[in-house]
Structures are given as structure tokens and as C-alpha cells.
Design a protein around this motif. Structure first.
Motif, PDB file in Angstrom:
ATOM      1  N   GLN A 183       0.815  -1.212   0.000  1.00 40.90           N
ATOM      2  CA  GLN A 183       0.000   0.000   0.000  1.00 40.90           C
ATOM      3  C   GLN A 183       0.853   1.269   0.000  1.00 40.90           C
ATOM      4  O   GLN A 183       0.397   2.348  -0.395  1.00 40.90           O
ATOM      5  CB  GLN A 183      -0.953   0.011   1.211  1.00 40.90           C
ATOM      6  CG  GLN A 183      -0.290   0.218   2.560  1.00 40.90           C
ATOM      7  CD  GLN A 183       0.319  -1.065   3.134  1.00 40.90           C
ATOM      8  OE1 GLN A 183       0.328  -2.101   2.466  1.00 40.90           O
ATOM      9  NE2 GLN A 183       0.802  -0.989   4.364  1.00 40.90           N
ATOM     10  N   GLU A 184       2.122   1.178   0.447  1.00 38.57           N
ATOM     11  CA  GLU A 184       3.012   2.339   0.484  1.00 38.57           C
ATOM     12  C   GLU A 184       3.946   2.390  -0.722  1.00 38.57           C
ATOM     13  O   GLU A 184       4.756   3.322  -0.838  1.00 38.57           O
ATOM     14  CB  GLU A 184       3.844   2.323   1.773  1.00 38.57           C
ATOM     15  CG  GLU A 184       3.006   2.419   3.038  1.00 38.57           C
ATOM     16  CD  GLU A 184       3.860   2.398   4.293  1.00 38.57           C
ATOM     17  OE1 GLU A 184       5.095   2.555   4.169  1.00 38.57           O
ATOM     18  OE2 GLU A 184       3.310   2.229   5.390  1.00 38.57           O
ATOM     19  N   LEU A 185       3.847   1.405  -1.593  1.00 40.34           N
ATOM     20  CA  LEU A 185       4.756   1.343  -2.733  1.00 40.34           C
ATOM     21  C   LEU A 185       4.619   2.531  -3.685  1.00 40.34           C
ATOM     22  O   LEU A 185       5.635   3.061  -4.150  1.00 40.34           O
ATOM     23  CB  LEU A 185       4.551   0.031  -3.494  1.00 40.34           C
ATOM     24  CG  LEU A 185       5.535  -0.226  -4.639  1.00 40.34           C
ATOM     25  CD1 LEU A 185       6.961  -0.303  -4.115  1.00 40.34           C
ATOM     26  CD2 LEU A 185       5.170  -1.513  -5.385  1.00 40.34           C
ATOM     27  N   PRO A 186       3.406   3.017  -4.021  1.00 40.22           N
ATOM     28  CA  PRO A 186       3.319   4.187  -4.917  1.00 40.22           C
ATOM     29  C   PRO A 186       4.053   5.411  -4.370  1.00 40.22           C
ATOM     30  O   PRO A 186       4.765   6.098  -5.117  1.00 40.22           O
ATOM     31  CB  PRO A 186       1.807   4.434  -5.017  1.00 40.22           C
ATOM     32  CG  PRO A 186       1.195   3.102  -4.762  1.00 40.22           C
ATOM     33  CD  PRO A 186       2.069   2.455  -3.738  1.00 40.22           C
ATOM     34  N   ALA A 187       3.887   5.686  -3.061  1.00 39.68           N
ATOM     35  CA  ALA A 187       4.594   6.832  -2.471  1.00 39.68           C
ATOM     36  C   ALA A 187       6.106   6.618  -2.519  1.00 39.68           C
ATOM     37  O   ALA A 187       6.881   7.549  -2.790  1.00 39.68           O
ATOM     38  CB  ALA A 187       4.135   7.043  -1.029  1.00 39.68           C
ATOM     39  N   PHE A 188       6.526   5.376  -2.278  1.00 39.02           N
ATOM     40  CA  PHE A 188       7.955   5.077  -2.305  1.00 39.02           C
ATOM     41  C   PHE A 188       8.529   5.246  -3.712  1.00 39.02           C
ATOM     42  O   PHE A 188       9.645   5.759  -3.890  1.00 39.02           O
ATOM     43  CB  PHE A 188       8.184   3.651  -1.804  1.00 39.02           C
ATOM     44  CG  PHE A 188       9.638   3.280  -1.691  1.00 39.02           C
ATOM     45  CD1 PHE A 188      10.431   3.829  -0.699  1.00 39.02           C
ATOM     46  CD2 PHE A 188      10.211   2.387  -2.582  1.00 39.02           C
ATOM     47  CE1 PHE A 188      11.770   3.495  -0.595  1.00 39.02           C
ATOM     48  CE2 PHE A 188      11.548   2.049  -2.488  1.00 39.02           C
ATOM     49  CZ  PHE A 188      12.328   2.600  -1.489  1.00 39.02           C
ATOM     50  N   LEU A 189       7.767   4.835  -4.723  1.00 36.47           N
ATOM     51  CA  LEU A 189       8.225   5.001  -6.104  1.00 36.47           C
ATOM     52  C   LEU A 189       8.329   6.479  -6.483  1.00 36.47           C
ATOM     53  O   LEU A 189       9.222   6.875  -7.250  1.00 36.47           O
ATOM     54  CB  LEU A 189       7.284   4.273  -7.060  1.00 36.47           C
ATOM     55  CG  LEU A 189       7.312   2.739  -6.979  1.00 36.47           C
ATOM     56  CD1 LEU A 189       6.263   2.144  -7.910  1.00 36.47           C
ATOM     57  CD2 LEU A 189       8.700   2.204  -7.330  1.00 36.47           C
ATOM     58  N   LEU A 190       7.420   7.298  -5.948  1.00 34.22           N
ATOM     59  CA  LEU A 190       7.513   8.738  -6.195  1.00 34.22           C
ATOM     60  C   LEU A 190       8.787   9.315  -5.578  1.00 34.22           C
ATOM     61  O   LEU A 190       9.456  10.169  -6.174  1.00 34.22           O
ATOM     62  CB  LEU A 190       6.284   9.449  -5.634  1.00 34.22           C
ATOM     63  CG  LEU A 190       4.974   9.251  -6.406  1.00 34.22           C
ATOM     64  CD1 LEU A 190       3.820   9.913  -5.665  1.00 34.22           C
ATOM     65  CD2 LEU A 190       5.096   9.829  -7.819  1.00 34.22           C
ATOM     66  N   ILE A 191       9.129   8.838  -4.368  1.00 32.43           N
ATOM     67  CA  ILE A 191      10.366   9.289  -3.731  1.00 32.43           C
ATOM     68  C   ILE A 191      11.573   8.872  -4.573  1.00 32.43           C
ATOM     69  O   ILE A 191      12.514   9.651  -4.767  1.00 32.43           O
ATOM     70  CB  ILE A 191      10.470   8.714  -2.303  1.00 32.43           C
ATOM     71  CG1 ILE A 191       9.393   9.332  -1.410  1.00 32.43           C
ATOM     72  CG2 ILE A 191      11.856   8.972  -1.715  1.00 32.43           C
ATOM     73  CD1 ILE A 191       9.343   8.748  -0.016  1.00 32.43           C
ATOM     74  N   MET A 192      11.532   7.646  -5.090  1.00 34.93           N
ATOM     75  CA  MET A 192      12.627   7.185  -5.940  1.00 34.93           C
ATOM     76  C   MET A 192      12.732   8.005  -7.221  1.00 34.93           C
ATOM     77  O   MET A 192      13.829   8.253  -7.730  1.00 34.93           O
ATOM     78  CB  MET A 192      12.432   5.705  -6.291  1.00 34.93           C
ATOM     79  CG  MET A 192      12.641   4.755  -5.127  1.00 34.93           C
ATOM     80  SD  MET A 192      12.683   3.027  -5.661  1.00 34.93           S
ATOM     81  CE  MET A 192      14.178   2.995  -6.638  1.00 34.93           C
TER      82      MET A 192
END
Length: 441
Positions: A183-192
Motif C-alpha cells: 500500500q506504500e509502494l506508490p509513495a515510495f516510487l515517487l520518492i525514488m
């Protein structure tokens, strides 16, 4: 398959070192740097791989800051020539870029490689050398120049990158691995996605500072060339005047000799010699240094400056390009400063002589009341370019080129510039240096 994972971790840790060593400036020679780095970081990398085998990816991912990042930070801080902003920014840059590659290959292997670690290994095998090639090909030279020339903004950028690295590490590993928190992967990909853009923005900003530094350096060089051309033009004009005056001098001498006035001719020759010395100025036997000092002596005369000039050099070989620039910039700064003072306070002195194994230069002039210059750093120049600052950077470059030292400071209402140049940097043999000392230099 875990062997591929362990090999990829060892490969990643070794290439983090390579990437960092491409960018940072060690205080030791290259060979010693490589030996010390291998002796310390090799066992540290092996210990982290052993911990990965024993405790697993999740546990070591959470402990990575303590087991690898902090020890390597302390070691390279000890090894680095820079101890402040440039070092910390470079360390965070290399670590964050490498960590970004590791996380990217982890995610690719988890979602597309079936966690067999083959895609992870191949990705790291390709991406790390590719990043190192790009860093060596496009980044290393301007980045090294940045570290040498740009002194501002490093601290702010270092703090930004450190916070970004911590954010990246926390998001990837806490409270559990990011692969267990879909569920937190989209936010993490944005950070990347933002990470390379952030670093690109920082590097572009610093590159603009480098361009600004180069422009100021070019302006200083143009100013030096302008002063040199003015000196040459004035010398040529004076030579033309001397040629013209010699005709009248010759006619007068011929008349005196024809009339048998030998004593009168001698007196006339002495008057001619005094007039030529006062007009040209004979400060030393070196023609290059003498021309430079004579030019600024005339400027000081126009400013009605009380001055003492003592140049104790002979016809020996000197690095006249560097020495003339040092004298020209130092005396130019003095002229700028003295021009802002009342006429009764305009005083300066220039001394240049040998002291055992060194050539010493001291330029001392009255300065504005309240001016303070710390010995540990060069004074800044104001926007109008008046006072000290412009030529001091050029002086420092010339002094460092000759393996010398310089210091400037204020004392008792005077600005003092001291330069010390080792004779071995321009005299070919100890025998010649001994000969100069024997001649009284």
C-alpha cells in the motif's frame, strides 16, 4: 540462489567505494589511499555479507546504517582532504545513488524475477559500472573543480542529501521491507523518482556557481592582462620620449665638448643620469620585476603616497611571470586602498629579499579605519571591486604553483601581505642557492 544475492551485495558494496573514490579528494597519495581503503573497507564489506547470510535481508537492511554507513563515514572522514560540507555531500551522494540502485534492483527482482536474485544480480552487474563510467566521463572533472573553487552552499546541500538518504532508508526498511507494504509502494516510487531529479537540481545549481567562479577568474585574468598592457604601453611611450630627448642631450654634449668644457660635460652627464633614474626608476637588476615595480611606483607617485621600496634581487633566474603577478596584484590592491584614504595617511612599503631557503615578499600599506582581516581566510571583495580581494585569489594561485605560502592580515591600521616562496621551486641546484646567500641575498 542465495549465492547470487550475496555476490550482488558484495559487488554493490565494492562499487559504492569505487564511486565515492572517483569523486572525493583524499589527503593521501593514490597508492596509499587504495591500500588503506582496501585494508579497512574490505573486512567491513565481508562482515556485512556474513551478517546477511546469517540474519537475512530484512534484519541487515534495518541495521545497515550502523554496520556499514557510519563506520565507512568515519573512515573516509579521516581519509578525506575536506572535513566539512564537500565531504559530507560527496559521501551522501555516492551512498544515496548506490542505495537507489540496490533498492531498484531489489524491487525489480521481487516483482519481475520471482525472487530468484538473478535479475537483481544482472541489474547491479550492469548499472554500477554504467553509473561509474558516467561519473568518470562527465562528473568527476567538474566536480573536483567545484570542490576546489566553490566554498558556499556545501553545508546546506549536505544536510539536504543526508535527510534524503535517511528518508530513503527508513521508507525502504521500516517497520518492515517495502515489499511487504504494497500500500506504500506508490509513495515510495515517487520518492525514488524525485531522488535523481533532486540531485540533478543540486548539481546544476553548483555548476552555475562554478561558472560564476570561472567568470570572476576570467575577469581577474583580463584585469591582469590590462595592467600588463598598460605597463608595456607606458614603457614604450617612455622609451620614445627618451629617444627624442637623447637627440637634444647629444647636441648639448657635443657643444660642451667642442667648446672644451669637459667639467661641464661631466656635470651634464650626471644630471642626465639622475633625471633618467628618477623618470624610469631602478629598483633591481631583473628587468621584468623592475618594470612592474616602476609602473606601480609611478601610480603611487600620482597618488602622492609615502613609500619605501626595497627589492634585493640580482640577475639570477626567477619565475618572473608569477613573481611579477604577485607584485602587480599586491601593489594594485594597495593603490586601490590608498586611493580611498586622505593624502596624509597614504603610506606603503614593498620588501623583497632572500632569507636562507626562501624568497620573501612583503607588501604593507595603510588601510581604512576599522578594517579587519583574519589570517585564516582571504578577505571578500565588495560589489564595486574596491579594496582588497580580487587579486589575492590570483596571488594565492601563483604562490601555490610555486609550492609557497601566503598570508594576509591587518595590524596597527595596516594591511599586510606576506609571501614565502621556496628557492628550490625555481633554482636548479643547492649550489646556486648557496652562491646567492654568499652574495648577501
Amino acid at each position: 540462489m542465495t549465492m547470487l544475492r550475496d555476490l550482488s551485495v558484495l559487488w554493490s558494496l565494492s562499487h559504492i567505494l569505487i564511486l565515492f573514490m572517483l569523486l572525493y579528494r583524499s589527503r593521501y597519495p593514490k597508492k596509499k589511499t587504495i591500500i588503506l581503503t582496501a585494508a579497512f573497507m574490505g573486512p567491513l564489506a565481508l562482515l556485512n555479507v556474513m551478517g546477511l547470510v546469517k540474519y537475512g535481508m530484512e534484519c541487515m537492511g534495518q541495521a545497515f546504517l550502523l554496520t556499514c554507513t557510519l563506520p565507512s563515514l568515519l573512515f573516509f572522514w579521516f581519509m578525506s582532504q575536506d572535513k566539512k560540507g564537500p565531504f559530507f555531500f560527496t559521501f551522501c551522494l555516492a551512498d544515496t545513488v548506490s542505495y537507489w540502485i540496490m533498492v531498484l534492483t531489489n524491487l525489480a527482482d521481487f516483482y519481475f524475477g520471482g525472487e530468484r536474485y538473478l535479475l537483481m544480480f544482472i541489474g547491479r552487474l550492469v548499472l554500477f559500472p554504467l553509473v561509474e563510467w558516467a561519473a568518470y566521463r562527465y562528473l568527476r572533472k567538474p566536480y573536483r573543480e567545484l570542490q576546489e573553487s566553490v566554498t558556499k552552499s556545501w553545508g546546506l546541500f549536505a544536510v539536504m542529501t543526508a535527510i534524503y538518504y535517511l528518508l530513503f532508508a527508513v521508507m525502504a526498511n521500516f517497520p518492515v521491507l517495502i515489499t511487504k507494504r504494497p500500500q506504500e509502494l506508490p509513495a515510495f516510487l515517487l520518492i525514488m523518482t524525485l531522488m535523481p531529479m533532486t540531485y540533478a537540481t543540486i548539481l546544476v545549481s553548483m555548476y552555475h556557481q562554478l561558472l560564476l567562479f570561472r567568470r570572476k577568474q576570467s575577469e581577474r585574468m583580463l584585469r591582469e592582462q590590462k595592467n600588463t598592457l598598460e605597463m608595456r604601453l607606458e614603457n614604450q611611450q617612455y622609451i620614445r620620449k627618451m629617444k627624442h630627448d637623447l637627440k637634444s642631450y647629444t647636441a648639448t654634449l657635443s657643444g660642451l665638448l667642442a667648446a672644451g668644457e669637459i667639467d661641464g660635460a661631466k656635470d651634464y652627464l650626471q644630471d642626465m643620469e639622475q633625471e633618467m633614474d628618477s623618470g624610469w626608476g631602478q629598483f633591481c637588476q631583473n628587468p621584468y620585476i623592475n618594470a612592474t615595480v616602476a609602473y606601480y611606483d609611478r601610480k603611487l607617485e600620482e597618488l602622492r603616497v609615502k613609500r619605501r621600496i626595497d627589492i634585493r634581487t640580482g640577475e639570477e633566474t626567477l619565475p618572473h611571470m608569477e613573481v611579477c603577478r604577485i607584485l602587480a596584484n599586491g601593489m594594485e590592491n594597495a593603490c586601490d586602498e590608498l586611493g580611498a584614504l586622505e593624502q596624509g595617511n597614504r603610506e606603503m612599503s614593498v620588501h623583497m629579499q632572500y632569507n636562507r631557503e626562501h624568497l620573501l615578499i612583503r607588501i604593507r600599506n595603510r588601510c581604512q579605519e576599522g578594517r579587519y582581516v583574519d589570517q585564516r581566510k582571504l578577505p571578500e571583495t565588495d560589489k564595486e571591486g574596491q579594496g582588497h580581494g580580487y587579486g589575492l585569489h590570483s596571488i594565492k594561485e601563483d604562490v601555490e604553483r610555486l609550492s609557497g605560502d601566503m598570508v594576509c592580515y591587518t595590524e596597527n591600521g595596516c594591511f599586510v601581505l606576506d609571501v614565502m616562496i621556496p628557492c628550490r621551486s625555481f633554482m636548479p641546484s643547492h649550489r646556486e642557492r648557496s652562491a646567492f646567500r654568499a652574495d648577501g641575498f
